[in-house]
Design a protein around this motif. Structure first.
Motif, short mmCIF file in Angstrom:
data_model
loop_
_atom_site.label_atom_id
_atom_site.label_comp_id
_atom_site.label_asym_id
_atom_site.label_seq_id
_atom_site.Cartn_x
_atom_site.Cartn_y
_atom_site.Cartn_z
N GLU A 172 43.80 46.90 43.59
CA GLU A 172 43.44 46.43 42.44
C GLU A 172 44.35 46.46 41.38
O GLU A 172 44.44 45.56 40.58
N ILE B 126 45.00 42.89 39.50
CA ILE B 126 44.96 42.36 38.16
C ILE B 126 46.03 41.86 37.54
O ILE B 126 45.92 40.95 36.56
N MET C 99 37.01 42.49 36.28
CA MET C 99 37.02 43.20 37.66
C MET C 99 35.47 43.41 38.31
O MET C 99 35.53 43.59 39.62
N GLY D 151 36.22 42.41 41.55
CA GLY D 151 36.02 43.67 42.62
C GLY D 151 35.51 43.38 43.82
O GLY D 151 36.14 43.63 45.19
#
Length: 279
Positions: free
Chosen positions: A60, A64, A267, A271
């Protein structure tokens, strides 16, 4: 669950490609592998220098960074998908036929002021398009530099933000003038159809050429596509729309620059695409 070969996460019929640069997080480099199906992103995997998958938390962090860099050029990519190079071609075509609008009194006293506004909007369109073409070339060179060095350096982040801001401001000003004069352009087309035959031959031919270039099937279609992207340019920004266009563009630049510095990728949408597993 981690340290697996990324191939195990590839699903049937999916294509995959690795981003042409590595992402540095916490002093370590990572590869990002994107899986796609039918032209749409279906999944993402982050791998370490050994080519093995990393844990979800690390993945993650990497994504980003990728999304922040990609964000700078989201509008450019969307616009390119819509209009391709037809915005530049349209600017060249307008340049070759616009001169007739400089003849005062051609449309009569009632419409002349509106036609002057249209003439100004077309000038702005051409000027801003030249800027956009230059910025797009610079962005291409920047991405080629990142690809060749296989990493995004600090100077690249700064250049990306500067180019994103310059491109967005030029596009915003161009779009606002097109939006403001959309009805005026249609009035000009209607007037030409109804009254153009009464003009002297040379003026009639010149105006007919301009009307063709600005018709709904030609420039009108491109203009409408550009106008349709105004919400994308304004997304997430607090703007005062009750100002003259130059002031709106200036305020837009300040708001967009501030937004870039605090931007956080969504996200909640990204995600679900990440296939790395928790440690």
């Amino acid at each position: 669950m981690v340290n697996k070969n990324p191939k195990v996460y590839k699903k049937m019929l999916e294509n995959n490609h690795t981003l042409p640069y590595k992402v540095r997080v916490d002093g370590q480099f990572f590869d990002v592998i994107v899986y796609s199906m039918l032209g749409k992103i279906a999944g993402i995997i982050v791998a370490n220098p050994d080519g093995l998958t990393v844990d979800r938390e690390t993945a993650e962090k990497v994504i980003i960074e990728v999304q922040k860099y990609s964000f700078y050029f989201d509008y450019l990519k969307k616009r390119a998908q819509l209009v391709k190079e037809r915005d530049s071609i349209t600017a060249e075509r307008i340049e070759s036929v616009q001169r007739i609008l400089n003849e005062k009194g051609l449309f009569g006293q009632k419409l002349q002021s509106e036609m002057d506004e249209l003439n100004l909007a077309l000038e702005v369109y051409k000027q801003q398009q030249r800027k956009l073409d230059i910025y797009q070339e610079d962005i291409t060179l920047l991405n080629e530099k990142v690809e060749s060095q296989q990493e995004i350096f600090e100077e690249d982040w700064n250049n990306a933000e500067d180019l994103s801001l310059a491109y967005a401001m030029a596009a915003y000003g161009q779009s606002l003038y097109l939006e403001k004069t959309r009805d005026t352009r249609k009035k000009m087309l209607k007037w030409t159809q109804m009254h153009g035959k009464m003009l002297p031959a040379e003026q009639r031919r010149a105006l007919s050429k301009l009307a063709f270039v600005l018709s709904e099937a030609q420039a009108g279609h491109i203009f409408d596509q550009i106008i349709s992207l105004i919400p994308m340019l304004e997304n997430g920004l607090q703007l005062n729309r009750n100002q003259p266009i130059p002031a709106r563009v200036k305020d837009y630049g300040k708001a967009y620059e501030a937004y870039c510095r605090v931007y956080e990728p969504p996200m909640e949408k990204i995600g679900p695409l990440i296939r790395n597993k928790k440690a």
